[in-house]
Enzyme design. Structure first.
Site, PDB file in Angstrom:
ATOM      1  N   HIS A 181    -148.344 -66.038 -42.429  1.00 55.44           N
ATOM      2  CA  HIS A 181    -148.840 -65.522 -41.150  1.00 55.44           C
ATOM      3  C   HIS A 181    -147.709 -65.507 -40.121  1.00 55.44           C
ATOM      4  O   HIS A 181    -147.084 -66.539 -39.842  1.00 55.44           O
ATOM      5  CB  HIS A 181    -149.992 -66.409 -40.672  1.00 55.44           C
ATOM      6  CG  HIS A 181    -150.704 -65.899 -39.464  1.00 55.44           C
ATOM      7  ND1 HIS A 181    -151.678 -64.934 -39.520  1.00 55.44           N
ATOM      8  CD2 HIS A 181    -150.589 -66.233 -38.148  1.00 55.44           C
ATOM      9  CE1 HIS A 181    -152.144 -64.694 -38.300  1.00 55.44           C
ATOM     10  NE2 HIS A 181    -151.492 -65.473 -37.443  1.00 55.44           N
ATOM     11  N   ASP A 232    -146.733 -64.553 -36.250  1.00 54.16           N
ATOM     12  CA  ASP A 232    -147.269 -64.304 -34.910  1.00 54.16           C
ATOM     13  C   ASP A 232    -146.239 -63.577 -34.053  1.00 54.16           C
ATOM     14  O   ASP A 232    -145.198 -64.139 -33.718  1.00 54.16           O
ATOM     15  CB  ASP A 232    -147.656 -65.638 -34.254  1.00 54.16           C
ATOM     16  CG  ASP A 232    -148.877 -66.254 -34.920  1.00 54.16           C
ATOM     17  OD1 ASP A 232    -149.926 -65.606 -34.919  1.00 54.16           O
ATOM     18  OD2 ASP A 232    -148.757 -67.379 -35.457  1.00 54.16           O
ATOM     19  N   MET A 273    -160.169 -65.260 -33.551  1.00 62.52           N
ATOM     20  CA  MET A 273    -159.380 -66.308 -32.904  1.00 62.52           C
ATOM     21  C   MET A 273    -160.278 -67.498 -32.579  1.00 62.52           C
ATOM     22  O   MET A 273    -161.340 -67.341 -31.968  1.00 62.52           O
ATOM     23  CB  MET A 273    -158.756 -65.789 -31.596  1.00 62.52           C
ATOM     24  CG  MET A 273    -157.670 -64.741 -31.767  1.00 62.52           C
ATOM     25  SD  MET A 273    -156.344 -65.181 -32.906  1.00 62.52           S
ATOM     26  CE  MET A 273    -155.652 -66.643 -32.117  1.00 62.52           C
ATOM     27  N   SER A 328    -149.120 -70.463 -40.573  1.00 61.97           N
ATOM     28  CA  SER A 328    -148.437 -69.752 -39.492  1.00 61.97           C
ATOM     29  C   SER A 328    -147.048 -70.327 -39.305  1.00 61.97           C
ATOM     30  O   SER A 328    -146.896 -71.522 -39.018  1.00 61.97           O
ATOM     31  CB  SER A 328    -149.223 -69.892 -38.186  1.00 61.97           C
ATOM     32  OG  SER A 328    -148.385 -69.505 -37.109  1.00 61.97           O
ATOM     33  N   HIS A 335    -149.609 -60.719 -37.277  1.00 61.29           N
ATOM     34  CA  HIS A 335    -150.616 -60.798 -36.210  1.00 61.29           C
ATOM     35  C   HIS A 335    -149.951 -60.354 -34.912  1.00 61.29           C
ATOM     36  O   HIS A 335    -149.154 -61.096 -34.334  1.00 61.29           O
ATOM     37  CB  HIS A 335    -151.132 -62.255 -36.143  1.00 61.29           C
ATOM     38  CG  HIS A 335    -152.059 -62.532 -35.011  1.00 61.29           C
ATOM     39  ND1 HIS A 335    -152.441 -63.823 -34.673  1.00 61.29           N
ATOM     40  CD2 HIS A 335    -152.702 -61.724 -34.135  1.00 61.29           C
ATOM     41  CE1 HIS A 335    -153.276 -63.775 -33.641  1.00 61.29           C
ATOM     42  NE2 HIS A 335    -153.443 -62.517 -33.293  1.00 61.29           N
ATOM     43  N   ASP A 366    -158.175 -68.140 -37.057  1.00 66.65           N
ATOM     44  CA  ASP A 366    -156.831 -68.541 -36.632  1.00 66.65           C
ATOM     45  C   ASP A 366    -156.903 -69.426 -35.385  1.00 66.65           C
ATOM     46  O   ASP A 366    -157.376 -68.970 -34.336  1.00 66.65           O
ATOM     47  CB  ASP A 366    -156.029 -67.259 -36.346  1.00 66.65           C
ATOM     48  CG  ASP A 366    -154.595 -67.516 -35.919  1.00 66.65           C
ATOM     49  OD1 ASP A 366    -154.152 -68.678 -35.910  1.00 66.65           O
ATOM     50  OD2 ASP A 366    -153.907 -66.518 -35.594  1.00 66.65           O
ATOM     51  N   MET A 404    -145.517 -62.034 -30.500  1.00 64.98           N
ATOM     52  CA  MET A 404    -145.983 -62.073 -29.100  1.00 64.98           C
ATOM     53  C   MET A 404    -144.943 -61.410 -28.200  1.00 64.98           C
ATOM     54  O   MET A 404    -143.744 -61.614 -28.397  1.00 64.98           O
ATOM     55  CB  MET A 404    -146.173 -63.529 -28.661  1.00 64.98           C
ATOM     56  CG  MET A 404    -147.044 -64.351 -29.607  1.00 64.98           C
ATOM     57  SD  MET A 404    -147.308 -66.007 -28.955  1.00 64.98           S
ATOM     58  CE  MET A 404    -148.117 -66.787 -30.357  1.00 64.98           C
ATOM     59  N   MET A 424    -149.747 -59.728 -31.081  1.00 60.22           N
ATOM     60  CA  MET A 424    -150.327 -60.112 -29.778  1.00 60.22           C
ATOM     61  C   MET A 424    -149.453 -59.439 -28.730  1.00 60.22           C
ATOM     62  O   MET A 424    -148.608 -60.073 -28.086  1.00 60.22           O
ATOM     63  CB  MET A 424    -150.324 -61.647 -29.634  1.00 60.22           C
ATOM     64  CG  MET A 424    -151.386 -62.326 -30.480  1.00 60.22           C
ATOM     65  SD  MET A 424    -151.046 -64.072 -30.764  1.00 60.22           S
ATOM     66  CE  MET A 424    -149.998 -63.925 -32.213  1.00 60.22           C
TER      67      MET A 424
HETATM   68  C1  DX5 Z   1    -151.916 -68.550 -31.785  1.00 59.62           C
HETATM   69  C2  DX5 Z   1    -151.474 -68.027 -33.127  1.00 59.62           C
HETATM   70  C3  DX5 Z   1    -151.736 -68.919 -34.273  1.00 59.62           C
HETATM   71  C4  DX5 Z   1    -151.072 -70.279 -34.199  1.00 59.62           C
HETATM   72  C5  DX5 Z   1    -151.976 -71.229 -34.924  1.00 59.62           C
HETATM   73  O1  DX5 Z   1    -151.791 -67.530 -30.861  1.00 59.62           O
HETATM   74  O2  DX5 Z   1    -152.143 -66.791 -33.393  1.00 59.62           O
HETATM   75  O3  DX5 Z   1    -151.448 -68.271 -35.505  1.00 59.62           O
HETATM   76  O4  DX5 Z   1    -149.813 -70.325 -34.779  1.00 59.62           O
HETATM   77  O5  DX5 Z   1    -151.461 -72.499 -34.778  1.00 59.62           O
HETATM   78  P1  DX5 Z   1    -152.362 -73.794 -35.003  1.00 59.62           P
HETATM   79  O6  DX5 Z   1    -152.842 -73.754 -36.416  1.00 59.62           O
HETATM   80  O7  DX5 Z   1    -151.426 -74.902 -34.712  1.00 59.62           O
HETATM   81  O8  DX5 Z   1    -153.501 -73.699 -34.017  1.00 59.62           O
HETATM   82 ZN    ZN Z   2    -151.895 -65.916 -35.416  1.00 58.43          ZN
END
Ligand code: DX5
Ligand code: ZN
Length: 213
Positions: A31, A33, A135, A6, A64, A173, A35, A66
């Site tokens: 990956h 993220d 998750m 990520s 991903h 994840d 948000m 969110m």
């Molecule tokens: C959290 C994200 C993850 C995050 C994982 O909302 O979806 O992808 O970056 O980070 P680590 O591996 O540090 O938990």
């Molecule tokens: Zn993620």
């Protein structure tokens, strides 16, 4: 085990370099993220930045979402031709329709389940999707602690997948490291996302990726 680092834990001041490092380091997916500050209490990146990530990456992007308005964001990111787009089942009134839309754009559809959501919630979507993302932390931030109940959930999901669509991948994840990855593999998980474990590994990203594999 497929590994999707990520980039949330990358250095955003040197993002292209950090994306190149994981690609050269043997990752399978990158990956990303996304948000929106509404579905989760954090805000990350939009298509302008992800376009630069796509240019630096030699591996498919695993986006991903969110966010609250999934369809809007699918349209925003589709031109970048990611490998996968995943959206949260908790935030979508018409998941089957959205899966079809993602597929029609030439992108592999995936659905994400928050820690409390049972795998049975998506049983009748399994035939139409290529991956389920479980998750193992509450979405919003990197560096959180792994929630162990995801192991039992992965096993239950694996049984449903065997019945409905054996080609569908299981991705996990949040809080993944070189210890819990073994339990995840035994539970039938195909892909792990790892942010802080990969980017903060004392021996570098390539060693971190290799240890997860
Ligand atoms: C959290 C994200 C993850 C995050 C994982 O909302 O979806 O992808 O970056 O980070 P680590 O591996 O540090 O938990
Ligand atoms: Zn993620």
């Amino acid at each position: 085990m497929l590994v999707a680092p990520s980039i949330l834990s990358a250095n955003f001041g040197a993002l292209a370099k950090d994306v190149e490092a994981i690609c050269e380091g043997g990752c399978d997916l990158v990956h990303v993220d996304v948000m929106d500050g509404h579905f989760v209490p954090n805000l990350t990146i939009g298509p302008v930045v992800v376009e630069s990530v796509a240019e630096a990456s030699t591996k498919p992007l695993d986006i991903h979402l969110m966010v609250e308005n999934n369809t809007f964001f699918v349209d925003l990111f589709a031109p970048l031709k990611p490998g996968f787009i995943s959206f949260h089942i908790e935030e979508e009134k018409h998941p089957h329709r959205l899966v079809q839309k993602i597929r029609s754009l030439g992108i592999r559809p995936a659905v994400v389940l928050n820690p409390h959501t049972p795998p049975e919630a998506i049983e009748f979507l399994l035939e139409d999707i290529d991956m389920v993302l479980l998750m193992s932390v509450n979405p919003g931030f990197g560096g959180q602690k792994f929630i162990p109940s995801v192991i039992e959930k992965a096993k239950r999901l694996k049984a449903l997948i065997e019945k409905r669509n054996p080609a569908c991948l299981i991705e996990v994840d949040g809080g993944v490291n070189d210890v819990n990855v073994k339990e995840l593999e035994a539970a039938g998980v195909d892909v792990v996302v790892a942010g802080s474990y990969v980017y903060k590994h004392p021996e570098g990203v390539a060693k971190a990726i290799a240890s997860l594999k």
